[in-house]
Scaffold this motif. Structure first.
Motif: not given
Length: 308
Positions: A51, A53-54, A75-77, A80, A133-136, A139
């Motif tokens: 994952d 984000r892990n 890489c979205y944030s 990340d 940022w990781h809240d779907p 997105a």
């Protein structure tokens, strides 16, 4: 010379096309995947389930190297980006973070001419590591800010041999899961009226194959920093819908929205002003882009066949 390349996000659309090109060129490819999407590459690649984000999973991924190049499609944030730094700093020869034309949205829509890389002082952009940022559920709304802040984090940190291709809007055939070009084809076939912000509010485009080719080329170069990628022949939403009508031999109706709404509210690619990429840097480095006239009509027909 064959290189050992890690692609993060190599099972869908541009990522899959990128892996195909790298394999065809004789490189050894590993893809990082969550295992949700199949791929057609069989034993030609190595797959590692991780994952993005892990952080623990990413560090385990890095140990599967060393990698000459990492192409990070996911890489979205800034969160990340921070994981990328802690994972790959000192471990890779080249880190390619796929960015976007939308990064320039933070400058507004009143540019006097094409947007060069230096127009966006990304290192000066604010970074908010406390935003979820990781809240779907967020997105879509945080996509632009997330990409800009990811770039900003990586540039400020400075520990990765970084290149950030800022890709134009990508138009593909039926494999394009975004459905953005399909929107215009379906609208035309339904005889619906397109509302638009401005006839001349042009944006830059390229194909999925073109994006994959450019990323493959970029991965094997030695320059760093941001670099724009786009075909010549920018189009506004108005001009794109007009082109769809011409290709499908279908009359299309359009009306200007007054006052202009927020960007993208009327239809994909609809913006209040021009957002055209200056590709001088890539061309000076030896890359040559085509023109939208070379492929757009065919791509429109592909979507029409899928719609029918």
């Amino acid at each position: 010379m064959s290189k050992n390349i890690l692609v993060i996000g190599g099972t869908r659309f541009i990522g899959r096309l990128l892996v195909q090109r790298l394999l065809h060129a004789g490189h050894r490819v590993t893809i990082a995947t969550r295992g949700y999407a199949p791929d057609p590459f069989g034993e030609r690649i190595r797959r590692i389930r991780a994952d993005r984000r892990n952080e623990l999973a990413m560090r385990a991924l890095a140990k599967a190297g060393p990698f000459d190049v990492v192409v990070d499609q996911m890489c979205y944030s800034p969160l990340d980006a921070a994981i990328a730094v802690r994972t790959f700093a000192g471990q890779v020869g080249r880190y390619v973070m796929t960015s976007t034309i939308d990064a320039y949205r933070v400058l507004g829509f009143d540019a006097a001419g094409p947007l060069a890389e230096a127009a966006l002082a990304v290192e000066a952009q604010p970074i908010d590591t406390h935003y979820p940022w990781h809240d779907p559920r967020r997105a879509v709304e945080c996509y632009v800010a997330g990409k800009v802040q990811a770039e900003a984090y990586l540039v400020r940190d400075g520990s990765l041999p970084l290149v950030t291709p800022r890709l134009a809007h990508v138009l593909g055939g039926p494999e394009d899961f975004t459905g953005r070009l399909a929107h215009y084809v379906e609208l035309a076939r339904a005889g619906a009226t397109l509302s638009y912000a401005g006839e001349d509010a042009q944006v830059s485009f390229m194909t999925g194959y073109g994006a994959a080719e450019f990323l493959s080329w970029t991965a094997l170069q030695d320059f760093t920093g941001p670099v724009n990628a786009a075909c010549d022949g920018a189009l506004s939403a108005y001009q794109l819908y007009q082109r769809v009508g011409e290709v499908l031999d279908t009359p299309v109706r359009m009306r200007r929205a007054v006052p202009p709404p927020e960007p993208g509210r009327l239809s994909p690619f609809d913006v209040p002003g021009k957002m055209v990429l200056d590709t001088s840097r890539a061309k000076a480095l030896g890359y040559r882009f085509g023109h939208t006239d070379e492929w757009l009509d065919h791509t429109i027909r592909q979507h029409d066949l899928a719609f029918v």
